[in-house]
Design an enzyme around this catalytic site. Structure first.
Site, PDB file in Angstrom:
ATOM      1  CD  GLU A  64      -2.923   0.887   2.416  1.00 15.22           C
ATOM      2  OE1 GLU A  64      -2.669   0.040   3.294  1.00 15.22           O
ATOM      3  OE2 GLU A  64      -3.868   1.682   2.505  1.00 15.22           O
ATOM      4  N   GLY A  96      -8.629   5.619   6.865  1.00 18.56           N
ATOM      5  CA  GLY A  96      -9.475   5.547   8.035  1.00 18.56           C
ATOM      6  C   GLY A  96      -8.905   4.604   9.082  1.00 18.56           C
ATOM      7  CB  ALA A  97      -8.362   1.182   9.280  1.00 20.46           C
ATOM      8  CB  SER A  98      -3.482   1.556   7.983  1.00 22.28           C
ATOM      9  OG  SER A  98      -3.526   1.673   6.586  1.00 22.28           O
ATOM     10  CB  THR A  99      -1.403   6.613   8.553  1.00 22.54           C
ATOM     11  OG1 THR A  99      -0.992   7.761   7.818  1.00 22.54           O
ATOM     12  CG2 THR A  99      -0.415   6.384   9.693  1.00 22.54           C
ATOM     13  CD  GLN A 100      -0.806   3.069   4.360  1.00 24.50           C
ATOM     14  OE1 GLN A 100      -1.231   2.479   5.352  1.00 24.50           O
ATOM     15  NE2 GLN A 100      -1.593   3.802   3.616  1.00 24.50           N
TER      16      GLN A 100
HETATM   17  O1  LIG Z   1      -6.910   3.335   3.645  1.00 25.58           O
HETATM   18  P1  LIG Z   1      -7.847   2.790   4.667  1.00 25.58           P
HETATM   19  O2  LIG Z   1      -7.322   2.926   6.044  1.00 25.58           O
HETATM   20  O3  LIG Z   1      -8.332   1.414   4.348  1.00 25.58           O
HETATM   21  O4  LIG Z   1      -9.162   3.734   4.645  1.00 25.58           O
HETATM   22  P2  LIG Z   1      -9.895   4.419   3.405  1.00 25.58           P
HETATM   23  O5  LIG Z   1      -9.175   4.194   2.142  1.00 25.58           O
HETATM   24  O6  LIG Z   1     -11.320   4.028   3.438  1.00 25.58           O
HETATM   25  O7  LIG Z   1      -9.776   5.944   3.791  1.00 25.58           O
HETATM   26  P3  LIG Z   1      -9.944   7.228   2.845  1.00 25.58           P
HETATM   27  O8  LIG Z   1      -8.611   7.686   2.434  1.00 25.58           O
HETATM   28  O9  LIG Z   1     -10.976   7.021   1.825  1.00 25.58           O
HETATM   29  O10 LIG Z   1     -10.523   8.235   3.910  1.00 25.58           O
HETATM   30  C1  LIG Z   1      -9.764   8.489   5.047  1.00 25.58           C
HETATM   31  C2  LIG Z   1     -10.637   9.027   6.098  1.00 25.58           C
HETATM   32  O11 LIG Z   1     -11.155  10.280   5.682  1.00 25.58           O
HETATM   33  C3  LIG Z   1     -12.564  10.291   5.837  1.00 25.58           C
HETATM   34  N1  LIG Z   1     -13.098  11.194   4.844  1.00 25.58           N
HETATM   35  C4  LIG Z   1     -13.447  10.971   3.568  1.00 25.58           C
HETATM   36  N2  LIG Z   1     -13.888  12.079   2.974  1.00 25.58           N
HETATM   37  C5  LIG Z   1     -13.823  13.048   3.916  1.00 25.58           C
HETATM   38  C6  LIG Z   1     -14.134  14.423   3.963  1.00 25.58           C
HETATM   39  O12 LIG Z   1     -14.608  15.054   2.908  1.00 25.58           O
HETATM   40  N3  LIG Z   1     -13.910  15.084   5.108  1.00 25.58           N
HETATM   41  C7  LIG Z   1     -13.427  14.473   6.180  1.00 25.58           C
HETATM   42  N4  LIG Z   1     -13.105  13.196   6.225  1.00 25.58           N
HETATM   43  C8  LIG Z   1     -13.306  12.489   5.109  1.00 25.58           C
HETATM   44  C9  LIG Z   1     -12.991   8.859   5.736  1.00 25.58           C
HETATM   45  O13 LIG Z   1     -14.216   8.651   6.410  1.00 25.58           O
HETATM   46  C10 LIG Z   1     -11.846   8.175   6.443  1.00 25.58           C
HETATM   47  O14 LIG Z   1     -12.017   8.241   7.822  1.00 25.58           O
HETATM   48 CA   LIG Z   2      -6.966   4.131   1.590  1.00 17.93          CA
END
Ligand SMILES: O=P(O)(O)OP(=O)(O)OP(=O)(O)OC[C@H]1O[C@@H](n2cnc3c(O)ncnc32)[C@H](O)[C@@H]1O
Ligand SMILES: [Ca+2]
Length: 491
Positions: free
Chosen positions: A168, A197-201
């Site tokens: 990732e 939402g669940a991890s950061t890279q």
């Molecule tokens: O990579 P993983 O950890 O699996 O998660 P993800 O792919 O679902 O994560 P995203 O980058 O899509 O979103 C990251 C976070 O930002 C939130 N998010 C998305 N759109 C947003 C917005 O317009 N304002 C604030 N937060 C938002 C979303 O709910 C997640 O908590």
């Molecule tokens: Ca993601």
């Protein structure tokens, strides 16, 4: 009387005609030779099954390039309605069903005759990683449902799988540098910061890092004839939703029943459920015994105190390497510019803080004022923003700044080398493009041989040679030319 040679006229005409045909033929060949064939595109589809939601991306590139080395660009994206596929663990069929609308959109967007040759990939990230840790048979059932749904479509389905954190991080880095055209040119690369939402890279190239100190954080690539030794790390549970759970879980430890939270605006008050809060492997071990089922979550909006709360989710106590970020994870010296995308962008863009030429101290002052703004006022100021997002921007902004400065060790100076980005040249920043480029062998290890001359160069050279040949032919026929009529006639 003029002497008449019976060969003169026909020979000259024949040779002239042959010469002209030769020129026309040569020029035609030169024009047609390596002329671009009529445009034809190839397509690829990647589904990003993230923890919070799934998104579909369609990529296209010109088909006439050898070995698929044409420039790839994103032509369409579709946000799947509802939550991420991992949230359907108890009713997996809904995970498959949720993808239908975006897949139907893809069917319309990709030309009909290309459907069967268009590869379709699904990659799942931290949400499915967590579900797989918690309940691997539930995660298998979600994949089966997703697989069944995707195979109904006419594309060339290439499988669904969980990406490792390393993949990732590395593919996010490839995407950013590919879109910036830094790889073909062998330019200094840009680091990639992805906040999900669940991890950061975090992924970047550091000159004085050879990968030996912590091999699990090292990925090596040879791309377009250049070697890269990439540092990458994915922190599971450090995406913004899971960190919020960790921060809340920590605060409930001080006394169940109510939390006065500095990361939420004054006047914010919600009744929340403990079992929902602790329903994640990131916090499940901290569930207090005999706690009531609900708690009052109240805000008091204080950035400094919020920062203290957030700092407690990081462990800085031990590091067995020469240097670490947090939780004992090795990190070499930060180097080069960085692109920060996904939630880094959503949050900083909402807060009007994407301009990193603003000094870090001023950014923190702005966030201090924002966090202290009463919840009622915030709601009035942003009537069109989803309330659950709106309530969390103070927390998320504080987490982002704390992660960057305390976690990764960005300083006031190096902070300005970060760019908060969503798209680069029309394509979204994220791991999906890098993933597809890799699986379709679209980035060669060696720089492709470029033709020594552009097409116009070939045409000009052949035309000049043809013209010279023609002149030579005409000159060689000179002895056969009729004599000049001005010569005195001897009668
Ligand atoms: O990579 P993983 O950890 O699996 O998660 P993800 O792919 O679902 O994560 P995203 O980058 O899509 O979103 C990251 C976070 O930002 C939130 N998010 C998305 N759109 C947003 C917005 O317009 N304002 C604030 N937060 C938002 C979303 O709910 C997640 O908590
Ligand atoms: Ca993601």
């Amino acid at each position: 009387m003029k002497e008449k040679n019976p060969w003169h006229t026909p020979v000259t005409i024949i040779i002239t005609v042959i010469g002209v045909i030769a020129i026309v033929a040569l020029v035609t060949v030169a024009v047609l030779q390596n002329r671009p064939v009529p445009q034809k595109y190839k397509y690829g589809i990647v589904l990003d099954a993230g923890s919070s939601h799934t998104a579909l991306y369609i990529y296209q590139w010109r088909a006439e390039k050898d070995n698929n080395t044409g420039r790839v660009e994103q032509t369409h994206s579709c946000k799947v309605k509802g939550k991420g596929i991992s949230s359907y663990a108890s009713e997996p069929w809904r995970a498959g069903e949720s993808l239908t609308l975006c897949m139907q959109e893809a069917e319309k967007r990709v030309p009909h005759k290309r459907h069967h040759e268009t590869p379709l990939y699904l990659g799942a990230t931290a949400g499915m990683r967590l579900l797989n840790m918690e309940n691997s048979s539930a995660s298998d059932r979600v994949f089966q449902a997703v697989e069944r749904a995707l195979q109904k479509f006419p594309f060339s389905y290439q499988g669904a799988r969980i990406l490792s954190g390393q993949e990732e991080g590395a593919f996010g880095w490839v995407t950013v540098n590919y879109l910036d055209d830094r790889l073909t040119q062998g330019l200094e690369t840009t680091g990639a910061l992805d906040l999900g939402g669940a991890s950061t890279q975090i992924s970047f190239v550091s000159d004085n890092y050879d990968g030996s100190e912590s091999p699990s954080n090292s990925v090596t690539f040879r791309l377009y004839g250049n070697d890269y030794n990439l540092y990458t790390h994915s922190f599971l549970c450090y995406g913004k939703d899971q960190v919020l759970r960790m921060a809340l879980a920590q605060q409930t430890q001080s006394g169940p029943g109510a939390i006065l939270d500095p990361c939420f605006h004054p006047g914010y008050m919600e009744t929340k459920n403990y079992s929902v809060l602790y329903d994640s492997p990131c916090v499940s071990d901290r569930k207090p015994q005999g706690a009531p089922s609900i708690f009052n979550h109240t805000g008091n909006g204080n950035f400094r105190q919020c920062q203290e709360v957030v700092k407690r989710v990081f462990n800085f106590s031990s590091c067995k390497y020469s240097r670490c970020s947090f939780n004992g994870v090795f990190q070499p010296l930060l180097q080069g510019p960085f692109g920060a995308f996904s939630a880094y962008y959503f949050v900083m863009n909402f807060l009007n803080l994407t301009d990193t030429s603003i000094p870090l101290e001023s950014v923190m002052e702005k966030l201090t004022r924002y966090c202290a703004t009463p919840w009622e006022k915030i709601k009035l100021q942003h009537p069109n923003v989803k309330l659950n997002y709106l309530a969390e921007y103070c927390f998320s902004g504080t987490y982002i700044l704390t992660l960057l400065t305390e976690g990764y060790n960005f300083t006031s100076e190096s902070y300005s080398s970060i760019k908060f980005i969503k798209k680069i040249n029309g394509s979204d920043a994220g791991w999906t493009l890098g993933y597809m480029l890799n699986l379709t062998n679209m980035i060669p290890a060696e720089a492709p041989d470029s033709p020594p001359l552009p097409h116009a160069g070939y045409v000009s050279i052949v035309t000049i040679i043809a013209f010279l040949l023609f002149v030579l032919v005409i000159l060689s026929l000179r002895p056969l030319w009729p004599r000049c009529s001005k010569q005195p006639h001897i009668i």
